[in-house]
Design an enzyme around this catalytic site. Sequence first.
Site, PDB file in Angstrom:
ATOM      1  N   GLU A 184      41.058  36.969  45.880  1.00 47.22           N
ATOM      2  CA  GLU A 184      42.339  36.300  45.640  1.00 47.22           C
ATOM      3  C   GLU A 184      43.272  36.483  46.833  1.00 47.22           C
ATOM      4  O   GLU A 184      44.435  36.838  46.685  1.00 47.22           O
ATOM      5  CB  GLU A 184      42.986  36.853  44.357  1.00 47.22           C
ATOM      6  CG  GLU A 184      42.272  36.480  43.081  1.00 47.22           C
ATOM      7  CD  GLU A 184      42.382  34.996  42.757  1.00 47.22           C
ATOM      8  OE1 GLU A 184      43.361  34.360  43.167  1.00 47.22           O
ATOM      9  OE2 GLU A 184      41.474  34.472  42.105  1.00 47.22           O
TER      10      GLU A 184
ATOM     11  N   GLY B 170      33.719  38.876  35.965  1.00 48.17           N
ATOM     12  CA  GLY B 170      32.941  39.844  36.749  1.00 48.17           C
ATOM     13  C   GLY B 170      33.018  39.622  38.244  1.00 48.17           C
ATOM     14  O   GLY B 170      32.261  40.239  39.006  1.00 48.17           O
TER      15      GLY B 170
END
Length: 624
Positions: free
Chosen positions: A548, A424
């Site tokens: 990321e 999540g």
Amino acid sequence: MSTTTRSNARPPRRGFGARPDTSGPRATFGQLLPYLLEHRRVLSVVIVLSVLGAGASLAQPLLVSQVISVVEAGNSLQGLVWLLVGLVVVSGLISGYQHYLLQRTGEGVVLSSRRRLVSRMLNLPISEFDLRRTGDLVSRVGSDTTLLRAVLTQGLVEAIGGSLTFVGALIAMFIIDPVLLGLTVLVIAVSVVTVVTLSRRIRVASRKAQDKVGDLAASVERSISAVRTIRAAGATEREIAEVHKDAEGAWLMGISVAKISALVVPIAGIALQVSFLVVLGVGGFRVASGELTVANLVAFILFLFLMIMPLGQAFGAITSVNQALGALGRIQEIILLPSETERDADIAREASAPVPSDDAITFEDVRFTYTELPVEKADDAASATSDDAVIDPDLPRDRTVLHGVSFSAPKGQRTALVGPSGAGKSTILALIERFYDPSDGVIRLGGVDLRSLDREALRAQIGYVEQDAPVLAGTLRENLKLGAPDATDADCIRVLADVNLTEVLERNPLGLGAPVGESGVMLSGGERQRLAIARTLLAAPPILLLDESTSSLDGRNEQMLREAIDAVAENRTLIVIAHRLSTVVDSDQIIVLEHGRVVGVGTHSELVKSTPLYTELAKHQLLV
């Protein structure tokens, strides 16, 4: 504290690759009128020209009849021929200018419809883009809007002037010979009933045909965007076969429209031929019996042609309007969707009151559910692609992603989100950006419920680097200035140097004007990621969300990028998602997520001792 109702949950979607319901709203002529009335001034001129053209056309049979009568009487024509020639020339000039105005107005209708559609499309909730395929949306902007042009260029406005010609010819024919007119009207009535019956089928078939064109555009867009993956997988021929299948589907529906249109198009011609034969036979008999003169018979025949011609225009208008209404239904399907901000006023009223806070971002028992997400079944599990998926309406439709998530990200500090895939993490960033609203719970910015903030004002305070680091087709400069339009070239060059992209500038003589290709294809994966980060750093908002952000970088570039982020992050709040714990071990706070729940909060050294999941992740990455 929970103040949000389920109505704030994400709008229904059907899962990746599933096709949305394409039945859509049925467009009506009333919905088409606003597009036409935007050009009412030009259309008024066209209608005036139509009236003048109708008058010139109706005068010609009368002059021909007069010429025949004068010749029969052996009198001088006295300029009647020249007057007739003048009327023909004037009629041609009026027709040509009218055609130009209609073409111009048709293009205007296409332009205004595209503007309206694109404006609505780019303001739709993100969930609609999850649901719909890019190629189909592009098809609506390109192919569907083009069909609206046919409403004007293929007979609708001309039919207005043609109706005057029709009525005028009808009156003149009644005066000349009511008997012949009665026979003519009988033939025409049959053709009109036939066309009206078929027109309903044209609208339905046209809508389905445009849906198939949308499917084809979506297939082509998917294949082109993933062409490298397809070739690397040796799936080129299979993908070609899938696109061919959609092309054949569009072709078959096009044939269906052509079949129905083929029944409509010749009806006017058949009506003319049958009427002509009836008038010629019965009229010849009446001339022989002395009940009708040759001049009147010729005039009647000419008026018959004048009456049938606008009838053909009317039939063409019915066909084009119904095709346009089929396309307009697809356009209206998008226009009628609520925009991202349409319910914001209602949502803001439901928001909780502000609370004093030293935190930049606070989550309070936040839950998020993807509503109406049915499980997909493939028609043929062995060969079906995601686009072949069908939906079983009886299967469960809810999938909860976040289960009561609570945490705070202090101002000016770095907060890292870690955990397995599907925990999540990216959903949390999407909620902060208000791409979606939580199903329950509250998210605060500086103590203020996000739902009470204007979306643009909120996003102006946040810099967001997505996981796949998208790069827009265009130049380096255009990509960098997307979030900072007032930035100078010097600013752009500086931030590129900060993320070690100076080499990209130097390898192309165009510098900042160098193209990056479609989706940044002319850059490496790491360069695309660094460019996306540079774009965010250039805007320098008070809050940075990095998903990321260093996953595609080597060790050297990762270190340079971390230094650049550290430099710009001073006195700013960072929320970072990372799978490589080495990039976040020095964060002020690390939040560990598992299955949509917070299972640990603390520093690296604290979590290694207190949270088994984090300990396991650290061991796998040799950090303990």
